[in-house]
Design a protein around this motif. Sequence first.
Motif, PDB file in Angstrom:
ATOM      1  N   ASN A  30       4.305  16.404  -5.989  1.00  0.00           N
ATOM      2  CA  ASN A  30       3.811  17.566  -6.722  1.00  0.00           C
ATOM      3  C   ASN A  30       4.817  18.715  -6.608  1.00  0.00           C
ATOM      4  O   ASN A  30       4.653  19.618  -5.776  1.00  0.00           O
ATOM      5  CB  ASN A  30       2.433  17.988  -6.172  1.00  0.00           C
ATOM      6  CG  ASN A  30       1.748  18.987  -7.087  1.00  0.00           C
ATOM      7  OD1 ASN A  30       2.368  19.553  -7.989  1.00  0.00           O
ATOM      8  ND2 ASN A  30       0.474  19.216  -6.842  1.00  0.00           N
ATOM      9  N   LEU A  84      -2.598  17.077  -6.588  1.00  0.00           N
ATOM     10  CA  LEU A  84      -2.640  16.580  -7.970  1.00  0.00           C
ATOM     11  C   LEU A  84      -1.587  17.284  -8.821  1.00  0.00           C
ATOM     12  O   LEU A  84      -1.709  18.473  -9.107  1.00  0.00           O
ATOM     13  CB  LEU A  84      -4.029  16.829  -8.570  1.00  0.00           C
ATOM     14  CG  LEU A  84      -5.203  16.225  -7.782  1.00  0.00           C
ATOM     15  CD1 LEU A  84      -6.525  16.714  -8.364  1.00  0.00           C
ATOM     16  CD2 LEU A  84      -5.128  14.704  -7.815  1.00  0.00           C
ATOM     17  N   GLU A 128       0.059  17.954 -12.222  1.00  0.00           N
ATOM     18  CA  GLU A 128      -0.350  17.874 -13.634  1.00  0.00           C
ATOM     19  C   GLU A 128       0.487  16.890 -14.450  1.00  0.00           C
ATOM     20  O   GLU A 128      -0.054  16.096 -15.216  1.00  0.00           O
ATOM     21  CB  GLU A 128      -0.284  19.280 -14.238  1.00  0.00           C
ATOM     22  CG  GLU A 128      -1.224  19.531 -15.378  1.00  0.00           C
ATOM     23  CD  GLU A 128      -2.677  19.273 -14.993  1.00  0.00           C
ATOM     24  OE1 GLU A 128      -3.399  18.796 -15.865  1.00  0.00           O
ATOM     25  OE2 GLU A 128      -3.086  19.533 -13.851  1.00  0.00           O
ATOM     26  N   ILE A 165      -0.089  12.646 -12.836  1.00  0.00           N
ATOM     27  CA  ILE A 165      -1.306  11.884 -12.519  1.00  0.00           C
ATOM     28  C   ILE A 165      -1.957  11.341 -13.793  1.00  0.00           C
ATOM     29  O   ILE A 165      -2.163  12.078 -14.763  1.00  0.00           O
ATOM     30  CB  ILE A 165      -2.305  12.774 -11.754  1.00  0.00           C
ATOM     31  CG1 ILE A 165      -1.727  13.211 -10.397  1.00  0.00           C
ATOM     32  CG2 ILE A 165      -3.651  12.082 -11.574  1.00  0.00           C
ATOM     33  CD1 ILE A 165      -1.546  12.104  -9.396  1.00  0.00           C
ATOM     34  N   THR A 223      -5.532  14.811 -14.271  1.00  0.00           N
ATOM     35  CA  THR A 223      -5.839  15.406 -12.970  1.00  0.00           C
ATOM     36  C   THR A 223      -7.307  15.815 -12.875  1.00  0.00           C
ATOM     37  O   THR A 223      -7.853  15.857 -11.773  1.00  0.00           O
ATOM     38  CB  THR A 223      -4.949  16.639 -12.721  1.00  0.00           C
ATOM     39  OG1 THR A 223      -5.014  17.479 -13.859  1.00  0.00           O
ATOM     40  CG2 THR A 223      -3.520  16.238 -12.438  1.00  0.00           C
ATOM     41  N   ARG A 275      -9.993  15.696  -9.826  1.00  0.00           N
ATOM     42  CA  ARG A 275     -10.294  17.013  -9.223  1.00  0.00           C
ATOM     43  C   ARG A 275     -11.452  16.921  -8.243  1.00  0.00           C
ATOM     44  O   ARG A 275     -11.394  17.490  -7.142  1.00  0.00           O
ATOM     45  CB  ARG A 275     -10.615  18.033 -10.318  1.00  0.00           C
ATOM     46  CG  ARG A 275     -10.881  19.437  -9.779  1.00  0.00           C
ATOM     47  CD  ARG A 275     -11.665  20.291 -10.765  1.00  0.00           C
ATOM     48  NE  ARG A 275     -12.994  19.724 -11.009  1.00  0.00           N
ATOM     49  CZ  ARG A 275     -13.875  20.202 -11.885  1.00  0.00           C
ATOM     50  NH1 ARG A 275     -13.545  21.253 -12.618  1.00  0.00           N
ATOM     51  NH2 ARG A 275     -15.063  19.631 -12.052  1.00  0.00           N
ATOM     52  N   LYS A 285      -5.128  21.772 -10.960  1.00  0.00           N
ATOM     53  CA  LYS A 285      -6.437  21.376 -10.437  1.00  0.00           C
ATOM     54  C   LYS A 285      -6.546  21.566  -8.937  1.00  0.00           C
ATOM     55  O   LYS A 285      -7.654  21.512  -8.385  1.00  0.00           O
ATOM     56  CB  LYS A 285      -6.732  19.899 -10.757  1.00  0.00           C
ATOM     57  CG  LYS A 285      -6.576  19.515 -12.208  1.00  0.00           C
ATOM     58  CD  LYS A 285      -7.465  20.307 -13.125  1.00  0.00           C
ATOM     59  CE  LYS A 285      -7.223  19.919 -14.576  1.00  0.00           C
ATOM     60  NZ  LYS A 285      -5.907  20.311 -15.111  1.00  0.00           N
TER      61      LYS A 285
END
Length: 573
Positions: free
Chosen positions: A54, A86, A88, A91, A95, A99, A126
Amino acid sequence: MSQNDTKQGNGDVFSSSDRDGFIHRAFMRGAGHSSAALRRRPVIGICNSYSELNPCNAGLRDLAQSVKQGVIAAGGFPLEFPTISLAEPFIRPSTLYLRNLMAIDVEEMIAASPIDGVVLLGGCDKTVPAQLMGAISAGKPAIMVTAGPRATGRLHGEALTIDDLWTLSDRRRAGELDDDEWQAIEGSLVPGVGTCNVLGTAVTMAMIAETLGMSLPGSSLLPATSGARAALAEDTGRRAVELTRSGQTPTDFVTPAALENAFRMLCAVSGSTNAVIHLEAIAGRIGHRLGLHVMAELSQSTPVLAQVRPSGPHLLEDLHEAGGLPAVLNELQPMLHTDALAGTGQTWSQVLGSVTSQKHPALRSAADPVFAAGGLAMLHGSLAPAGAVLKRSAADPRLWQHRGPAVVFDGVADLNARIDDPALGITKDSVLVLRGAGPVGGPGMPEVGQLPIPRALLHQGVTDMVRVSDARMSGTATGTVVLHVAPESAEGGPLALVRNGDPIVLDAVEGRLDLDVDAEELRRRTPATAAPAPRRGYAALYRRHITQAPEGCDFDFLTATAEPPVATRPTDH
Ligand code: FES
């Protein structure tokens, strides 16, 4: 009070003279903590969503060190722990699909661990609502540090921000950008760590956290890698100790009144439509429901003040220079519940008392707004009986009232396969409809609601069209994009009955979205089929318990009451 049924962990265990205390101390001493450190109180968890998967959250590793300095300086004992993170862009399927899993991770780790309070470190879209939802439900004192926006990119002397991706992608599809140019953009679009550098979902949620009193005032727009953000993280560590000693928990800050303030702020800055879903999910964690009708009323009485990308020409750093979130709230002050609490524990009225308004083109005054009201339109009608959302401030005003024939796509694969097919006969007046992309159908409402303009129309200079879907769109996107149509098609909403050529009527002034087809004819139609429900793992849990967009897409068993809350107005402020 914790919403968890089970016994919670807390830092007292490190002082306990029984075997449990002995084991806790022994393991911590094995990890290099002195017995003096183990006597420090309170114990502050640092819930870190740093991950190499991330990049937006990559700065959180350093910020955690600053938080620790603050906790230690205030006499506390910091212990950092990881959770799901997560990203964006990475994923799949979305996401939002994960969440609630992250929120469960955050809640259970805070509740179960031997900590007295927590500092939440989130950033990418998220991760912020997931941490807020989890921390509210865990019920221990909590405060947040967000990752902060990354620097603005530069290419050929021009500012390059993440929202440029959409027009650049269209230009690439139209054959206007060669491989060399495309490579140069790839190397310049994301010039460092931090969250997206426009008023997309991450920054919107950071501003919401600040408005809710879940982060310190003035924090959300500090640049990701600035000394000011490191200092803010240290201050937050200190504040976490103070907060924990006071015993205040998130529900002292996140109240119905604070949620209304946050929604007004969202409207005033033309923030991400994703925040509409997240705010409702956060509300559900305190047993409250904002509801689309209340949101419509709030939007209709809130001026749009910010002119920041993607909904205006100015950069996020300009909004920061204009005074950031406190300056926005200062302009909105007459319509806010100013006795709601800021992250310092003061009321917003006290905090805003020291804010002076300054003229800045990125932030207009309430007396001279960009739009007098109605930046976010909440739509209802025969095509969206339970509601839909349009970011009116980012839509072409010529399309706010529009009637056009539907061109229907069944899911993202169908859209990608056929959007440029000349046989579809799409004109600029067509209404592009995407279904099968809602909370269940997506699953997780992928950010595909900003359907691309067909290549042939791009060549004709068309830059906006009415698009309708049960999906979401990126907070960095713009256009006349009707989102979150509910009920979604996979749950039997009218979207499932639309056929090519059906007239669709959008009236964003009156707040309506209608399918102009005779009810008798609709009864004769067979809805598009939904995919069979998954039978195992998280997918099965998700399918059984996910709620629709107007309820915030939380799991039904995770709200404060473990059932859908009823919409009410604040009475406590
Ligand atoms: Fe992570 Fe935008 S993609 S903040």
